[in-house]
Design a protein around this motif. Structure first.
Motif, PDB file in Angstrom:
ATOM      1  N   GLU A 102       0.827  -1.207   0.000  1.00 62.48           N
ATOM      2  CA  GLU A 102       0.000   0.000   0.000  1.00 62.48           C
ATOM      3  C   GLU A 102       0.858   1.254   0.000  1.00 62.48           C
ATOM      4  O   GLU A 102       0.570   2.224  -0.708  1.00 62.48           O
ATOM      5  CB  GLU A 102      -0.937   0.007   1.219  1.00 62.48           C
ATOM      6  N   ASP A 103       1.937   1.225   0.796  1.00 60.54           N
ATOM      7  CA  ASP A 103       2.844   2.379   0.849  1.00 60.54           C
ATOM      8  C   ASP A 103       3.554   2.574  -0.489  1.00 60.54           C
ATOM      9  O   ASP A 103       3.756   3.711  -0.942  1.00 60.54           O
ATOM     10  CB  ASP A 103       3.875   2.194   1.961  1.00 60.54           C
ATOM     11  N   GLN A 104       3.954   1.478  -1.131  1.00 56.94           N
ATOM     12  CA  GLN A 104       4.612   1.573  -2.429  1.00 56.94           C
ATOM     13  C   GLN A 104       3.675   2.151  -3.488  1.00 56.94           C
ATOM     14  O   GLN A 104       4.092   2.954  -4.331  1.00 56.94           O
ATOM     15  CB  GLN A 104       5.097   0.194  -2.874  1.00 56.94           C
ATOM     16  N   VAL A 105       2.404   1.739  -3.433  1.00 54.97           N
ATOM     17  CA  VAL A 105       1.421   2.257  -4.383  1.00 54.97           C
ATOM     18  C   VAL A 105       1.231   3.754  -4.195  1.00 54.97           C
ATOM     19  O   VAL A 105       1.210   4.526  -5.160  1.00 54.97           O
ATOM     20  CB  VAL A 105       0.067   1.519  -4.238  1.00 54.97           C
ATOM     21  N   LYS A 150       2.347   9.460  -5.880  1.00 53.86           N
ATOM     22  CA  LYS A 150       2.891  10.786  -5.569  1.00 53.86           C
ATOM     23  C   LYS A 150       4.003  11.167  -6.528  1.00 53.86           C
ATOM     24  O   LYS A 150       4.056  12.299  -7.034  1.00 53.86           O
ATOM     25  CB  LYS A 150       3.405  10.805  -4.120  1.00 53.86           C
ATOM     26  N   LYS A 151       4.904  10.229  -6.807  1.00 52.40           N
ATOM     27  CA  LYS A 151       6.010  10.518  -7.724  1.00 52.40           C
ATOM     28  C   LYS A 151       5.494  10.787  -9.133  1.00 52.40           C
ATOM     29  O   LYS A 151       5.941  11.717  -9.807  1.00 52.40           O
ATOM     30  CB  LYS A 151       7.009   9.358  -7.740  1.00 52.40           C
ATOM     31  N   PHE A 152       4.571   9.948  -9.588  1.00 49.32           N
ATOM     32  CA  PHE A 152       4.017  10.114 -10.927  1.00 49.32           C
ATOM     33  C   PHE A 152       3.348  11.481 -11.059  1.00 49.32           C
ATOM     34  O   PHE A 152       3.563  12.197 -12.049  1.00 49.32           O
ATOM     35  CB  PHE A 152       3.008   8.991 -11.206  1.00 49.32           C
ATOM     36  N   HIS A 153       2.544  11.841 -10.062  1.00 50.81           N
ATOM     37  CA  HIS A 153       1.839  13.126 -10.092  1.00 50.81           C
ATOM     38  C   HIS A 153       2.832  14.288 -10.063  1.00 50.81           C
ATOM     39  O   HIS A 153       2.657  15.280 -10.794  1.00 50.81           O
ATOM     40  CB  HIS A 153       0.883  13.221  -8.905  1.00 50.81           C
ATOM     41  N   ARG A 154       3.879  14.166  -9.269  1.00 50.52           N
ATOM     42  CA  ARG A 154       4.859  15.253  -9.168  1.00 50.52           C
ATOM     43  C   ARG A 154       5.600  15.445 -10.493  1.00 50.52           C
ATOM     44  O   ARG A 154       5.856  16.572 -10.918  1.00 50.52           O
ATOM     45  CB  ARG A 154       5.851  14.936  -8.042  1.00 50.52           C
ATOM     46  N   ALA A 157      -4.063   1.241 -12.909  1.00 47.74           N
ATOM     47  CA  ALA A 157      -4.564   0.755 -11.616  1.00 47.74           C
ATOM     48  C   ALA A 157      -3.794   1.405 -10.465  1.00 47.74           C
ATOM     49  O   ALA A 157      -4.393   1.854  -9.475  1.00 47.74           O
ATOM     50  CB  ALA A 157      -4.435  -0.764 -11.555  1.00 47.74           C
ATOM     51  N   LEU A 158      -2.479   1.459 -10.577  1.00 49.66           N
ATOM     52  CA  LEU A 158      -1.669   2.081  -9.524  1.00 49.66           C
ATOM     53  C   LEU A 158      -2.012   3.552  -9.368  1.00 49.66           C
ATOM     54  O   LEU A 158      -2.065   4.070  -8.243  1.00 49.66           O
ATOM     55  CB  LEU A 158      -0.185   1.915  -9.853  1.00 49.66           C
ATOM     56  N   LEU A 159      -2.243   4.243 -10.485  1.00 48.23           N
ATOM     57  CA  LEU A 159      -2.588   5.662 -10.414  1.00 48.23           C
ATOM     58  C   LEU A 159      -3.941   5.879  -9.750  1.00 48.23           C
ATOM     59  O   LEU A 159      -4.213   6.953  -9.219  1.00 48.23           O
ATOM     60  CB  LEU A 159      -2.594   6.271 -11.822  1.00 48.23           C
ATOM     61  N   ASP A 160      -4.777   4.842  -9.770  1.00 49.31           N
ATOM     62  CA  ASP A 160      -6.075   4.912  -9.099  1.00 49.31           C
ATOM     63  C   ASP A 160      -6.002   4.394  -7.667  1.00 49.31           C
ATOM     64  O   ASP A 160      -7.035   4.267  -6.991  1.00 49.31           O
ATOM     65  CB  ASP A 160      -7.101   4.099  -9.902  1.00 49.31           C
ATOM     66  N   GLY A 161      -4.790   4.053  -7.212  1.00 48.30           N
ATOM     67  CA  GLY A 161      -4.609   3.600  -5.838  1.00 48.30           C
ATOM     68  C   GLY A 161      -4.910   2.141  -5.612  1.00 48.30           C
ATOM     69  O   GLY A 161      -5.093   1.707  -4.474  1.00 48.30           O
ATOM     70  N   ARG A 162      -4.965   1.339  -6.690  1.00 47.66           N
ATOM     71  CA  ARG A 162      -5.280  -0.080  -6.571  1.00 47.66           C
ATOM     72  C   ARG A 162      -4.093  -0.945  -6.978  1.00 47.66           C
ATOM     73  O   ARG A 162      -3.363  -0.608  -7.898  1.00 47.66           O
ATOM     74  CB  ARG A 162      -6.478  -0.433  -7.473  1.00 47.66           C
TER      75      ARG A 162
END
Length: 328
Positions: A4-7, A12-16, A275-280
């Motif tokens: 969960e922390d890695q996701v 956060k990194k992708f958005h930044r 999926a990762l960008l959606d938090g899943r």
């Protein structure tokens, strides 16, 4: 660190990174996101758009934000393969002894912009094939490994086709995504004008590095895909083949060659990033549907009837998405 922390760290990194790129690139939010998806999926992108829409600026800004080496290669009809890959030359040392030495070409960078790739001859275009697929360059019986990450962004102008050499299907299939850059609206045009005609220089911050990108790529590969999602992705790909039972009517009538196995790989891999960008940490069918258009639009070969009726690849893919049943 938990999954969960890695996701959350990935998001956060992708958005930044996306925010930093958008400081210079205005009005192309979806294209910027898709370009980042290609890079984190360890793939390549073919970008189509008329001149002056910021394609070069976009890729150069991306390399700055990620602190990666960047080279722009302007493709021309007289370009030779060695202009891209490099060549072996005869050199003489201080003692007068002669030896062959390899001089690397611009392909030995981490982010490559192949500008107007369809203006080069097929022989020169093919020089990219090994680099894109194997991440190596072979010259004079020696294989040179390219650095990681390595990503090729190729551009082509959809209007000026005189004196160009269309990319063969084998090379098109090497691209993870084909992206289309649309002309900005008036609001974005005004903002672009204000930013590019003033003496203010937009400062870009480097927010990531090669090791972090490689770590994020490993996280993406580990995202699980449920059986019903994998089944749906395979249905989408087989529906592009006219001889398959689930082929759509448009595919039966207008497609000569459907999407390849690489198309299925592109669907699943990029859906994992969605999926990762959606938090899943699992892929949903909607993730597959979201990436279908950029992942498959360049993998369909339209037959003569489709060309005569001016049927586009996008129309066929949208028809497939509309007709394929979603199983939960």
């Amino acid at each position: 660190m938990s999954v969960e922390d890695q996701v959350q760290q990935f998001r956060k990194k992708f958005h930044r990174i996306k925010v930093e790129v958008q400081k210079r690139i205005i009005g192309q939010d979806s294209v910027v996101e898709d370009i980042l998806i290609c890079l984190f999926a360890n793939g390549h992108a073919l970008i189509e758009g008329v001149p002056g829409l910021g394609k070069t600026q976009m890729i150069q800004t991306l390399s700055e934000v990620l602190d990666l080496s960047f080279k722009r290669i302007q493709f021309t009809p007289d370009m030779m393969p060695s202009d891209i890959t490099g060549t072996t030359i005869l050199v003489e040392d201080q003692q007068g002894r002669k030896r062959f030495e390899f001089q690397s070409g611009p392909i030995f960078s981490q982010v490559i912009l192949a500008d107007e790739i369809n203006r080069a001859t097929p022989r020169t275009q093919s020089a990219l094939l090994e680099a894109m697929q194997e991440r190596t360059v072979s010259i004079a019986r020696t294989t040179h490994k390219l650095g990681a990450p390595f990503c090729v962004f190729a551009t082509q102008n959809p209007i000026e086709m005189d004196g160009t050499y269309p990319l063969p299907e084998a090379q098109l299939d090497r691209f993870l995504f084909k992206l289309k850059i649309e002309f900005p609206d008036r609001t974005d045009l005004i903002q672009i004008m204000q930013q590019t005609t003033s003496d203010h220089q937009t400062e870009i911050e480097s927010v990531c590095e090669a090791d972090s990108i490689l770590q994020m790529q490993r996280l993406i590969r580990g995202v699980p895909v449920a059986d019903h999602v994998a089944e749906y992705a395979s249905l989408i790909v087989t529906a592009t083949h006219a001889d398959q039972p689930n082929a759509s009517e448009m595919a039966k009538n207008y497609v000569e060659l459907g999407a390849s196995v690489r198309g299925l790989q592109a669907l699943v891999l990029t859906a994992k990033i969605k999926a990762l960008l959606d938090g899943r940490y699992n892929v949903a069918i909607e993730d597959i549907r979201t990436v279908t258009l950029p992942a498959l639009r360049h993998r369909l070969l339209i037959n003569f009837e489709g060309q005569s009726e001016q049927i586009s690849n996008d129309e066929i893919i949208k028809d497939i998405l509309a007709t394929q049943e979603i199983k939960s």
